[in-house]
Each structure stands twice: as C-alpha cells, then as structure tokens.
Write an enzyme that holds these catalytic residues in place. Structure first.
Site, PDB file in Angstrom:
ATOM      1  N   LYS A  13      -7.709 -23.011  40.625  1.00 37.96           N
ATOM      2  CA  LYS A  13      -8.554 -23.063  41.829  1.00 37.96           C
ATOM      3  C   LYS A  13      -7.716 -23.208  43.102  1.00 37.96           C
ATOM      4  O   LYS A  13      -7.966 -22.534  44.096  1.00 37.96           O
ATOM      5  CB  LYS A  13      -9.549 -24.229  41.739  1.00 37.96           C
ATOM      6  N   ARG A  88     -18.451 -31.700  41.902  1.00 41.28           N
ATOM      7  CA  ARG A  88     -17.899 -31.974  40.586  1.00 41.28           C
ATOM      8  C   ARG A  88     -18.974 -32.495  39.632  1.00 41.28           C
ATOM      9  O   ARG A  88     -18.708 -32.668  38.440  1.00 41.28           O
ATOM     10  CB  ARG A  88     -16.881 -33.057  40.823  1.00 41.28           C
ATOM     11  N   ARG A 127       2.817 -28.161  34.474  1.00 42.22           N
ATOM     12  CA  ARG A 127       2.650 -28.087  35.924  1.00 42.22           C
ATOM     13  C   ARG A 127       3.409 -29.205  36.644  1.00 42.22           C
ATOM     14  O   ARG A 127       3.480 -30.325  36.173  1.00 42.22           O
ATOM     15  CB  ARG A 127       1.158 -28.203  36.252  1.00 42.22           C
ATOM     16  N   ARG A 160       2.346 -35.025  38.081  1.00 45.45           N
ATOM     17  CA  ARG A 160       1.312 -35.971  38.512  1.00 45.45           C
ATOM     18  C   ARG A 160       0.996 -36.934  37.381  1.00 45.45           C
ATOM     19  O   ARG A 160       1.025 -36.545  36.226  1.00 45.45           O
ATOM     20  CB  ARG A 160       0.038 -35.203  38.902  1.00 45.45           C
ATOM     21  N   ARG A 171      -9.481 -35.571  31.352  1.00 44.92           N
ATOM     22  CA  ARG A 171     -10.004 -34.715  32.429  1.00 44.92           C
ATOM     23  C   ARG A 171     -10.818 -33.560  31.876  1.00 44.92           C
ATOM     24  O   ARG A 171     -11.831 -33.172  32.454  1.00 44.92           O
ATOM     25  CB  ARG A 171      -8.860 -34.193  33.286  1.00 44.92           C
TER      26      ARG A 171
HETATM   27  P1  ADP Z   1      -7.944 -30.891  39.041  1.00 45.89           P
HETATM   28  O1  ADP Z   1      -6.593 -30.299  38.961  1.00 45.89           O
HETATM   29  O2  ADP Z   1      -8.349 -31.684  37.847  1.00 45.89           O
HETATM   30  O3  ADP Z   1      -8.997 -29.934  39.510  1.00 45.89           O
HETATM   31  P2  ADP Z   1      -8.152 -32.363  41.529  1.00 45.89           P
HETATM   32  O4  ADP Z   1      -6.889 -32.370  42.282  1.00 45.89           O
HETATM   33  O5  ADP Z   1      -9.266 -31.514  41.985  1.00 45.89           O
HETATM   34  O6  ADP Z   1      -7.766 -32.082  40.025  1.00 45.89           O
HETATM   35  O7  ADP Z   1      -8.709 -33.862  41.416  1.00 45.89           O
HETATM   36  C1  ADP Z   1      -7.921 -34.909  40.922  1.00 45.89           C
HETATM   37  C2  ADP Z   1      -8.763 -36.151  40.723  1.00 45.89           C
HETATM   38  O8  ADP Z   1      -9.372 -36.522  41.964  1.00 45.89           O
HETATM   39  C3  ADP Z   1      -9.916 -36.039  39.750  1.00 45.89           C
HETATM   40  O9  ADP Z   1      -9.493 -36.223  38.425  1.00 45.89           O
HETATM   41  C4  ADP Z   1     -10.833 -37.143  40.235  1.00 45.89           C
HETATM   42  O10 ADP Z   1     -10.348 -38.410  39.854  1.00 45.89           O
HETATM   43  C5  ADP Z   1     -10.677 -37.053  41.747  1.00 45.89           C
HETATM   44  N1  ADP Z   1     -11.659 -36.125  42.364  1.00 45.89           N
HETATM   45  C6  ADP Z   1     -11.367 -34.993  43.065  1.00 45.89           C
HETATM   46  N2  ADP Z   1     -12.474 -34.376  43.500  1.00 45.89           N
HETATM   47  C7  ADP Z   1     -13.521 -35.144  43.071  1.00 45.89           C
HETATM   48  C8  ADP Z   1     -14.937 -35.038  43.197  1.00 45.89           C
HETATM   49  N3  ADP Z   1     -15.517 -33.991  43.838  1.00 45.89           N
HETATM   50  N4  ADP Z   1     -15.693 -36.014  42.622  1.00 45.89           N
HETATM   51  C9  ADP Z   1     -15.136 -37.043  41.970  1.00 45.89           C
HETATM   52  N5  ADP Z   1     -13.812 -37.204  41.813  1.00 45.89           N
HETATM   53  C10 ADP Z   1     -12.992 -36.260  42.348  1.00 45.89           C
END
Ligand code: ADP
Ligand code: ZN
Length: 211
Positions: A13, A88, A127, A160, A171
């Site tokens: 994404k 989400r 990653r 990370r 996740r």
């Molecule tokens: P990913 O690579 O899993 O898409 P993100 O960078 O989007 O990871 O998000 C990392 C973390 O930030 C998630 O695992 C969650 O803890 C938190 N997070 C991000 N966006 C949201 C959201 N819209 N609602 C709830 N938690 C979120």
C-alpha cells in the site's frame, strides 16, 4: 484522486501510494507513519500507542478518528489523498463515511491489493524501513546500496519491531478479523476495485478504467 488503499500488511500500500502521489499530486496519508512519528517524537499520543503498535495490535478507533478528522481538513488534502492504513475497522469506515459527508467529499474508489498470505509473510520478514524518511527496502529484492543506510536520506535502515515473526502473525490475524470485512463493506457501497497484484502498472490500469 481520493482513494482508500486496502490490503494486508505488506501488500504494498505504501509503495503504491507513493507512486500514485507522483501521478496527480494527491497526498499519501499513512496512519502508521503518523503514529510512528509521534512515538519517535515522544509525544503524549506516541506514549499512548507505543505498546499496542509494537505488538501489532490496533490502536483505538476514537484515537484514529481524532487524528484523521483533523488531517483530512488540512490544505494539502484539497488536491486529493491516498489513505494508507485507514480505515482499518468497520467502525472507522462508518465514521469516515460520516466525516466525508460532513465535508462534502466523495471517494473515487477503495483499491484492494489482493495478495496471498505466503507472499506477505516472506515480504514482511525481509522488509527494512528508514527511521528518518520512511523509505522501504527489502533485504532480498531491494537492499540499500550500503547495508543499514538509507539511499534517499542517509538515515538508519532497520527492521521495525512489529516486523518480527510473532508480531507479523498477529498483524495478519488482526487484518483477517478486523480489516478484511472492509472489502465487503466497500463492495456493497459500489466503491471496490480489486487488483491481484502490487505492480504499479496493473494498479494504474485498474484505477484508470474506473476514474
Ligand atoms: P501495515 O504495514 O501493517 O499496514 P501500518 O504502518 O499501516 O502497518 O500500521 C502500523 C500499526 O499502526 C498497526 O499495526 C496499528 O498498531 C497502528 N495503526 C495504523 N493505522 C491504524 C488504524 N487505522 N487503526 C488502528 N491502528 C492503526
Ligand atoms: Zn531515509
């Protein structure tokens, strides 16, 4: 364009959002990046979300909606936005719908990157991310020119702490339970565009056929 990017963690994404940004000047809004910079800056928000994020759990809908309600009203959103990692959960999707109605805005589509789980696990464990600018590398397919150093800004490139094997399994579970239902939500709303690829050309073709 105003687009929601859907798909499991590691589907690409962020990479797709950055490519689409070049295309028409829309801004990428990544809730994950916003939360990570709050943690790095040691703000009150950062302290509140640190533990949940490290475990790969979601932070609360209230907190996220508070952030997004402000963010979507900033000037740079007028040209369009690519929502990366938001909504989400179904409650976030419902709240976003209300917020957009209030702001008098319409989404172009919800773009699903439909990538199989085995591909995802392999990608996520290899990653690496720049702590300074957020550039994403991959130890197998796209390593930085100098190990551990960002090609773009010279920052440190690290794994990370939510990209350990254990956090990744969590996740994916969280994605299946809480986020995957959004695919049906947007299909029912007539907004879903699904692409079985993270290739930017495939994604562009799908978007162009739509808007
Ligand atoms: P990913 O690579 O899993 O898409 P993100 O960078 O989007 O990871 O998000 C990392 C973390 O930030 C998630 O695992 C969650 O803890 C938190 N997070 C991000 N966006 C949201 C959201 N819209 N609602 C709830 N938690 C979120
Ligand atoms: Zn960097």
């Amino acid at each position: 364009m105003k687009i929601i990017l859907l798909g499991p963690p590691g589907a690409g994404k962020g990479t797709i959002a950055k490519a689409l940004m070049q295309f028409d000047g829309s801004v990428q809004i990544s809730t994950g990046d916003i939360l990570r910079s709050a943690i790095a800056a040691g703000t009150e928000l950062g302290k509140q979300v640190e533990a949940a994020m490290a475990a790969g759990d979601l932070v609360t809908d209230e907190l996220i909606m508070g952030i997004m309600e402000q963010r979507l009203q900033q000037e740079d959103c007028k040209k369009g936005y690519l929502l990366d990692g938001f909504p989400r959960t179904i409650p976030q999707a419902e709240a976003l719908k209300e917020l957009l109605a209030k702001l008098g805005e319409k989404l172009d589509c919800a773009l699903e990157l439909d990538i199989p789980t085995d591909v995802i696990v392999d990608r996520l464990t290899s990653r690496r991310t720049c702590v300074k600018c957020g550039e994403i590398f991959n130890v197998k397919y796209k390593p930085p020119a100098v190990e551990g150093i960002c090609d773009v800004c010279g920052g440190d490139v690290v794994q990370r702490d939510d990209e350990t094997e254990e956090a990744i399994q969590n996740r994916l579970q969280v994605y299946n339970d809480q986020t995957a239902p959004l695919v049906e939500f947007y299909r029912n709303g007539g907004l879903l565009v699904s692409v079985p690829s993270s290739d930017i050309d495939d994604v562009m073709a799908a978007i162009k056929s739509r808007i």
